[in-house]
Design a protein around this motif. Structure first.
Motif, PDB file in Angstrom:
ATOM      1  N   ALA A   1      44.350 -12.614 -14.158  1.00  0.00           N
ATOM      2  CA  ALA A   1      43.053 -13.178 -13.789  1.00  0.00           C
ATOM      3  C   ALA A   1      42.938 -14.633 -14.223  1.00  0.00           C
ATOM      4  O   ALA A   1      42.380 -15.470 -13.495  1.00  0.00           O
ATOM      5  CB  ALA A   1      41.934 -12.356 -14.409  1.00  0.00           C
TER       6      ALA A   1
ATOM      7  N   SER B   1      42.402 -17.430 -11.477  1.00  0.00           N
ATOM      8  CA  SER B   1      41.160 -18.213 -11.496  1.00  0.00           C
ATOM      9  C   SER B   1      41.436 -19.680 -11.787  1.00  0.00           C
ATOM     10  O   SER B   1      40.763 -20.573 -11.245  1.00  0.00           O
ATOM     11  CB  SER B   1      40.185 -17.638 -12.530  1.00  0.00           C
ATOM     12  OG  SER B   1      40.740 -17.664 -13.834  1.00  0.00           O
TER      13      SER B   1
ATOM     14  N   CYS C   1      37.362 -15.444 -17.428  1.00  0.00           N
ATOM     15  CA  CYS C   1      38.742 -14.971 -17.552  1.00  0.00           C
ATOM     16  C   CYS C   1      39.424 -15.560 -18.787  1.00  0.00           C
ATOM     17  O   CYS C   1      40.209 -14.876 -19.461  1.00  0.00           O
ATOM     18  CB  CYS C   1      39.539 -15.328 -16.294  1.00  0.00           C
ATOM     19  SG  CYS C   1      39.006 -14.445 -14.813  1.00  0.00           S
TER      20      CYS C   1
ATOM     21  N   TYR D   1      39.642  -8.800  -9.705  1.00  0.00           N
ATOM     22  CA  TYR D   1      39.681 -10.260  -9.859  1.00  0.00           C
ATOM     23  C   TYR D   1      40.218 -10.953  -8.612  1.00  0.00           C
ATOM     24  O   TYR D   1      39.777 -12.047  -8.266  1.00  0.00           O
ATOM     25  CB  TYR D   1      40.493 -10.637 -11.106  1.00  0.00           C
ATOM     26  CG  TYR D   1      39.689 -10.410 -12.362  1.00  0.00           C
ATOM     27  CD1 TYR D   1      38.654 -11.273 -12.704  1.00  0.00           C
ATOM     28  CD2 TYR D   1      39.925  -9.308 -13.173  1.00  0.00           C
ATOM     29  CE1 TYR D   1      37.884 -11.060 -13.841  1.00  0.00           C
ATOM     30  CE2 TYR D   1      39.161  -9.081 -14.308  1.00  0.00           C
ATOM     31  CZ  TYR D   1      38.138  -9.961 -14.629  1.00  0.00           C
ATOM     32  OH  TYR D   1      37.364  -9.743 -15.744  1.00  0.00           O
TER      33      TYR D   1
END
Length: 305
Positions: A72, A76, A129, A160
């Motif tokens: 994640a 991200s 995250c 995610y």
């Protein structure tokens, strides 16, 4: 003609599954097959009796949760880079990304947010995250005996991935490769409200998770037990799982900024449905494990649920 996209099908199925299984386990657990109950329950409220040998083989240490926070964080972080590359660097998103978004959310995608709302949403997701990566690797104390089903593990990755797709699929510049940029005129009450509420929920979840970790450590920070102890103080005096409550609030917080983004609503609904079920069973476990557990505490929402 309206059509169901893979994104809608995936999250609708996840929401329906967790709600149906949760209700069945709550209402008629003794009459359900052991494999079903054992698959649903995990952690402190995992199934202790009537265990299924096949499901046992599909369980992994609960500490494996930290794996999908690595995923994640990388995802991200890369997403935030692509967003800034588009809005600040003036470069078009990769064609491969647009094809992927078309596949999951349909070719009839429409813009539901400007550059600022996309930057806000992706930066908030990155912040969450980053903190969860830190907590699961350096703060939380996982019991060596605590197990989860591999299905729960895989759902973490799906969640995610889906959250990133939901944001980008309706973002300016990512529906069609047109020029998009940040501007002060994009700042409004919805953006401010989302940012303030998210930061509040983010900070409170951090405090709740830290409180849970401290229950297993001494004043020097050394782990002294892996037992589940009764938390107290702060929002723990009102609800059994404030960390789950604020998880829900963080996703709800971004709804005003991402107004009209139905895919994000599905992601939010999934988080609420999942966290509500886990909080419910956690609340029941606390009440059974601690005879002196405060009766005034609720599971997820103070004074309500």
């Amino acid at each position: 003609m309206w059509e169901i996209t893979p994104m809608e099908l995936l999250y609708s199925s996840m929401i329906a599954s967790v709600m149906l299984l949760g209700c069945l386990v709550s209402a008629v657990e003794p009459h359900l097959p052991a494999f079903l109950t054992q698959t649903f329950r995990y952690g402190k409220h995992s199934l202790k009796a009537r265990r299924n040998a096949l499901v046992d083989r599909l369980e992994i240490p609960k500490s494996s949760f930290r794996h999908f926070y690595v995923f994640a964080l990388i995802l991200s972080g890369f997403t935030f880079y692509l967003v800034m590359r588009t809005y600040v660097g003036g470069k078009s998103p990769p064609d491969t990304l647009l094809v992927l978004l078309d596949f999951f959310c349909g070719k009839k995608r429409t813009v539901k947010g400007n550059a600022l709302t996309t930057v806000l949403a992706t930066s908030c997701l990155l912040l969450q995250c980053l903190r969860r990566f830190w907590e699961t690797h350096f703060v939380q104390v996982f019991s060596k005996s605590s197990r989860i089903n591999v299905a729960h593990y895989l759902v973490g990755y799906l969640h995610y991935f889906g959250a990133v797709v939901a944001i980008l699929a309706h973002s300016e510049g990512f529906v069609t490769p047109v020029s998009a940029h940040l501007a002060w005129a994009q700042l409004n009450w919805r953006v401010i409200t989302s940012a303030v509420v998210f930061i509040f929920a983010w900070r409170q979840q951090w405090r709740a998770n830290d409180s849970l970790a401290r229950l297993r450590k001494n004043s020097s920070g050394q782990v002294v037990t892996e037992k589940h102890l009764m938390p107290a103080g702060g929002f723990f005096d009102l609800i059994s799982s404030p960390h789950m409550s604020f998880e829900c609030l963080m996703y709800v917080a971004l709804v005003p900024a991402l107004a009209g983004n139905t895919d994000w609503l599905l992601v939010t609904a999934w988080v609420i449905a999942n966290q509500a079920q886990v909080a419910h069973f956690t609340h029941i476990w606390y009440r059974e494990a601690f005879p002196n557990y405060p009766k005034s505490r609720k599971a997820l929402i103070p004074g309500v649920f």
